[in-house]
Enzyme design. Structure first.
Site, mmCIF file in Angstrom:
data_model
loop_
_atom_site.group_PDB
_atom_site.id
_atom_site.type_symbol
_atom_site.label_atom_id
_atom_site.label_comp_id
_atom_site.label_asym_id
_atom_site.label_seq_id
_atom_site.Cartn_x
_atom_site.Cartn_y
_atom_site.Cartn_z
ATOM 1 N N SER A 74 -41.592 -10.736 -14.976
ATOM 2 C CA SER A 74 -41.450 -11.165 -16.304
ATOM 3 C C SER A 74 -41.676 -10.278 -17.212
ATOM 4 O O SER A 74 -42.892 -9.635 -16.920
ATOM 5 C CB SER A 74 -41.853 -12.772 -16.529
ATOM 6 O OG SER A 74 -41.968 -12.781 -18.007
ATOM 7 N N LYS A 84 -46.485 -12.231 -13.139
ATOM 8 C CA LYS A 84 -45.467 -13.112 -12.402
ATOM 9 C C LYS A 84 -44.665 -12.470 -11.282
ATOM 10 O O LYS A 84 -44.366 -11.255 -11.417
ATOM 11 C CB LYS A 84 -44.565 -13.724 -13.476
ATOM 12 C CG LYS A 84 -43.650 -15.016 -12.897
ATOM 13 C CD LYS A 84 -42.668 -15.325 -14.035
ATOM 14 C CE LYS A 84 -42.301 -16.799 -13.485
ATOM 15 N NZ LYS A 84 -40.908 -16.495 -12.503
ATOM 16 N N SER A 130 4.982 3.236 5.287
ATOM 17 C CA SER A 130 3.671 2.441 4.746
ATOM 18 C C SER A 130 3.461 1.160 5.227
ATOM 19 O O SER A 130 2.078 0.917 5.272
ATOM 20 C CB SER A 130 4.042 2.318 3.094
ATOM 21 O OG SER A 130 4.469 3.569 2.501
ATOM 22 N N GLY A 157 0.814 -1.191 0.057
ATOM 23 C CA GLY A 157 0.092 -0.007 0.057
ATOM 24 C C GLY A 157 0.849 1.348 0.176
ATOM 25 O O GLY A 157 0.251 2.407 0.189
ATOM 26 N N PRO A 178 6.078 15.798 2.292
ATOM 27 C CA PRO A 178 5.266 14.534 2.205
ATOM 28 C C PRO A 178 5.731 13.511 3.276
ATOM 29 O O PRO A 178 5.120 12.829 4.039
ATOM 30 C CB PRO A 178 5.485 14.066 0.704
ATOM 31 C CG PRO A 178 5.276 15.229 0.018
ATOM 32 C CD PRO A 178 6.104 16.116 0.858
ATOM 33 N N HIS A 227 -34.170 -33.290 4.195
ATOM 34 C CA HIS A 227 -33.937 -33.799 2.790
ATOM 35 C C HIS A 227 -35.110 -33.288 1.962
ATOM 36 O O HIS A 227 -35.048 -34.208 0.941
ATOM 37 C CB HIS A 227 -33.899 -35.266 2.992
ATOM 38 C CG HIS A 227 -33.009 -35.863 3.986
ATOM 39 N ND1 HIS A 227 -31.853 -36.178 3.818
ATOM 40 C CD2 HIS A 227 -33.255 -35.999 5.260
ATOM 41 C CE1 HIS A 227 -31.174 -36.696 4.810
ATOM 42 N NE2 HIS A 227 -32.127 -36.663 5.743
ATOM 43 N N GLU A 245 -33.298 -13.386 -3.891
ATOM 44 C CA GLU A 245 -31.915 -13.735 -4.716
ATOM 45 C C GLU A 245 -30.869 -12.793 -4.947
ATOM 46 O O GLU A 245 -29.759 -13.336 -5.168
ATOM 47 C CB GLU A 245 -32.719 -13.710 -6.348
ATOM 48 C CG GLU A 245 -33.660 -14.854 -6.688
ATOM 49 C CD GLU A 245 -34.620 -14.421 -7.885
ATOM 50 O OE1 GLU A 245 -34.373 -13.696 -8.860
ATOM 51 O OE2 GLU A 245 -35.180 -15.541 -8.310
#
Length: 437
Positions: free
Chosen positions: A292, A298, A114, A83, A104, A162, A305
């Site tokens: 749909s 529908k 860093s 980074g 800086p 099941h 989802e």
């Protein structure tokens, strides 16, 4: 650009890493600003930075932390693995904002590297986003699920194992189980936060703390905690904290479990809402949009989802984080930007998914009582309650006869000579769902 605040090192990184077009996550950039501000104030207090210059650097870094200069961080997230490019980007932007003679490296980066700053920023960003976004959204989902559990406490339905009929449960029990899943997810995520909050700041290049004051980390972390309200601390061992990102891998693992829980819940809701004529049709999910472009009327389980897709993505993110966490060498993990990208993505996605599932799905769910009752009445597995009365083998004969003839268990059992009074007691569906009261 006319108002460009970055300098030469950032420009080199832009040219060196034209990979994804995706920048370092915004929470990490703002955490860098938070750390640089605390560092300047700590260095001022320690007498290693001119007070007036330290104040200007801190003010400039505060502006970065507030998100006022997000557009000044253009470096691709797929960059040098420590980074360094993003740390230099922050140093240049803050120095330019602070004005001459802010440098800086000599001033903004005083007492830092860093190698300790960037991972500290990732930890701080993850800690903040989990605390302020993900956990509240999970708590909201828990409340919604618990409300449905209470609403449907006495609604009996056919249990399923099941994907086949099983003994009765209540719809409330199912929703209570979902709420418990998310509660446990909250506990798992919270359990990681003390370790995520251990920041390697002060270790500089390799964990030795070379070129920093011995009290720098203590003061800087105190300032960060006061400013953010987050619990941050020094690591148990600076060399471990510098060389490994295990706490972030651990958090990602907890997020993966949350994703797995959400997928299970969303799948169940979609299945129970399937139909309305040829599916289970036990629940009516909120109608949010046309299902749909060709089939009129529908309705699709769009929120479940979305939640499932989010869960799948988080599982994928965790796989990449796990690999990245294992690939440090000696005194430094050099896959931190990838970990940052995927971890912050998982937190954001899960928070959004929990809110959507709560507000746009669970809150509006309605039980289809007629269908639930019909399934409960037709359930052949209630014959399990006859085992103590007539034995497993005779109960099996009753189930087979009922299945072959299309009749219910009660009618066939009476035909087979089972005492009607015993049947009434044994085949009380609500009692079957709560055998111990």
């Amino acid at each position: 650009m006319a108002d460009q605040l970055w300098g030469g090192e950032t420009a080199k990184a832009i040219n060196n890493f034209p990979v994804s077009g995706e920048r370092v996550p915004t929470p990490v950039i703002r955490a860098l600003g938070r750390i640089k501000a605390a560092a300047a104030r700590a260095n001022k207090e320690l007498g290693v930075l001119d007070p007036e210059l330290a104040d200007r650097i801190a003010a400039a870094a505060d502006a970065v932390a507030r998100g006022e200069h997000d557009d000044q961080f253009p470096v691709d997230v797929f960059q040098t693995g420590s980074g360094t490019s993003s740390n230099m980007n922050a140093n240049e932007v803050i120095a330019n904002l602070a004005g001459d003679p802010a440098h800086p490296n000599d001033h903004v980066n005083r007492g830092q590297s860093s190698n300790d700053v960037f991972p500290s920023a990732v930890h701080l960003a993850a800690l903040g986003e989990v605390t302020n976004d993900l956990l509240p959204s999970m708590e909201g989902l828990i409340e919604a699920l618990e409300a449905k559990a209470e609403e449907y406490e006495d609604v009996v339905k056919t249990g399923r194992t099941h994907l086949m009929d099983a003994v009765p449960v209540t719809l409330g029990q199912e929703f209570a189980g979902y709420a418990a899943q998310i509660k446990l997810g909250v506990e798992r995520v919270r359990a990681t936060l003390p370790r995520v909050g251990q920041l390697p700041l002060g270790g500089t290049a390799t964990g030795t703390g070379l070129n920093t004051h011995e009290r720098f980390a203590e003061l800087a972390l105190k300032l960060i905690s006061e400013e953010t309200g987050l619990e941050v601390s020094q690591p148990l061992d600076r060399f471990e904290a510098q060389a490994n990102r295990d706490a972030l891998v651990e958090l990602s693992g907890a997020l993966k479990v949350v994703a797995v829980s959400l997928i299970k819940i969303a799948n169940d809701l979609a299945l129970m809402g399937s139909g309305p004529r040829a599916g289970l049709a036990e629940l009516r999910l909120p109608e949010l949009q046309k299902g749909s472009s060709i089939m009129p009327g529908k309705v699709n389980p769009v929120i479940p989802e979305v939640v499932i897709q989010v869960g799948d993505q988080v599982i994928g993110n965790d796989a990449a984080i796990t690999a990245a966490g294992s690939q440090g060498q000696f005194e430094l993990n050099v896959r931190v930007p990838l970990i940052a990208r995927n971890l912050l993505d998982s937190i954001k996605l899960l928070a959004a998914a929990c809110r959507l599932l709560n507000e746009k799905c669970v809150a509006g769910i309605e039980a289809n009582h007629d269908q639930l009752n019909a399934y409960a009445e037709a359930n052949l597995q209630v014959a399990t309650a006859l085992n103590p009365i007539i034995g497993y083998d005779r109960a099996t004969e009753i189930v087979r006869e009922a299945a072959a003839s299309g009749r219910n268990v009660r009618d066939v059992a009476i035909e087979k000579g089972v005492d009607p009074e015993q049947l009434d007691e044994a085949l009380d569906y609500r009692a079957l769902a709560r055998p111990h009261g």
